[in-house]
Design a protein around this motif. Sequence first.
Motif, PDB file in Angstrom:
ATOM      1  N   SER A 139     -37.475  17.688  24.393  1.00 35.75           N
ATOM      2  CA  SER A 139     -36.688  18.407  25.406  1.00 35.75           C
ATOM      3  C   SER A 139     -35.705  17.492  26.131  1.00 35.75           C
ATOM      4  O   SER A 139     -34.566  17.868  26.381  1.00 35.75           O
ATOM      5  N   ARG A 140     -36.157  16.309  26.522  1.00 36.80           N
ATOM      6  CA  ARG A 140     -35.295  15.333  27.191  1.00 36.80           C
ATOM      7  C   ARG A 140     -35.681  13.936  26.742  1.00 36.80           C
ATOM      8  O   ARG A 140     -36.853  13.651  26.475  1.00 36.80           O
ATOM      9  N   VAL A 141     -34.679  13.048  26.704  1.00 39.48           N
ATOM     10  CA  VAL A 141     -34.909  11.629  26.444  1.00 39.48           C
ATOM     11  C   VAL A 141     -34.390  10.867  27.654  1.00 39.48           C
ATOM     12  O   VAL A 141     -33.185  10.859  27.920  1.00 39.48           O
ATOM     13  N   VAL A 142     -35.295  10.259  28.393  1.00 45.23           N
ATOM     14  CA  VAL A 142     -34.929   9.498  29.584  1.00 45.23           C
ATOM     15  C   VAL A 142     -34.627   8.061  29.157  1.00 45.23           C
ATOM     16  O   VAL A 142     -35.490   7.383  28.590  1.00 45.23           O
ATOM     17  N   CYS A 143     -33.413   7.594  29.424  1.00 46.80           N
ATOM     18  CA  CYS A 143     -32.978   6.251  29.043  1.00 46.80           C
ATOM     19  C   CYS A 143     -32.887   5.379  30.291  1.00 46.80           C
ATOM     20  O   CYS A 143     -32.412   5.838  31.333  1.00 46.80           O
TER      21      CYS A 143
END
Length: 357
Positions: A139-143
């Motif tokens: 759903s999301r990729v936190v970088c």
Amino acid sequence: MSRLTITMVSVSDSAGGAEAHTVALGQGMRDRGHDVVLYGRCPGWDEHSLTRREIGLGPKWSRRTMATGLLRVPIERHRTRTIADSSIYHLQFKREQIALTAPLSRRAPVVWTEHGRWMGGPAGRLLLAGYARAAEHVSRVVCVSAAVASDLEPVVGRDKLVVVPNSIDTRRYAAPSAPARAALRRQLLPSHLQDRRVAVLAARLHAAKRHDRAIAAATASGSALLVVGDGPDRERLERLSAGNTDVHFTGHREDVPDLLAASDFYLYCGAETDGTPTCVLEATAAGLPVVAFRGDPGTELVARCGGLVVEDPSELTAERASAMLELRGGGVAYVEQQHGRESWLDGYERIFGECLR
């Protein structure tokens, strides 16, 4: 925000930045009233009395374990059935991301955290196709930095990427008063170093970080060096500095904030896949000037904090090291404003909420 159940799946037996991130996120979300559970192992997790369950995954993937790890994927996917239902699943290592995202995403949104730049060489190319397929289900990729997000954009797609810079608990790190610093030096430093200019590095000792540069820079500047941490490269570094009483290895320590406060400046060495180095944030919050090497990831932080970036260890002369001591405390306000823990937790809470809409 309503109460969430946040399930982390992560297996690691060595303490490092990613593991510290996991513990901080788990502790922070629990303190905000959410239910948090870890399936796997993470150094520091049990010490904070956080809930943990076993899942029976093999070792963390590395160049050494990847071949056998790939063979274990079917059985490890099967073992996700033992993981309880959750509001959010959080994954941060390649094995969990590639192997476990698809089955977990059928039950709840999956969020990844990416801590570093994409690895090069055959191993990186081998993982890329599997990573791209798994990213279809995330759903999301936190970088942790814009550079990390830029690496992933061709594979993941910009709509799933969000940047949340690394943070530290600034309450644990403070520039000490002169009497407090003197007391810490007497308490923590070997007697023959207490009246010396002392550089420090506190990190996982891995060959990719080339910590031999820190030894060379400390030597070039006539400074002693405190090496805090452990890892697979420790034996080589100890051999390299054998007979040099100015280099002192402490091993893994829980009192890193005090060791930083007792030192004069920090020497940062980064691997090419590092993202936002928390060690630089911690050293800066403790009031230390930071020396870094040009080309290493994260050196933009050093410039923002008023530190020094050199091309080669020999450039750190005694005169430059002495002049740097005048920069003590120069980056404290920046770290507090840009990398504090509460705004970081706000970012994760917001992302988790968006995934549930």
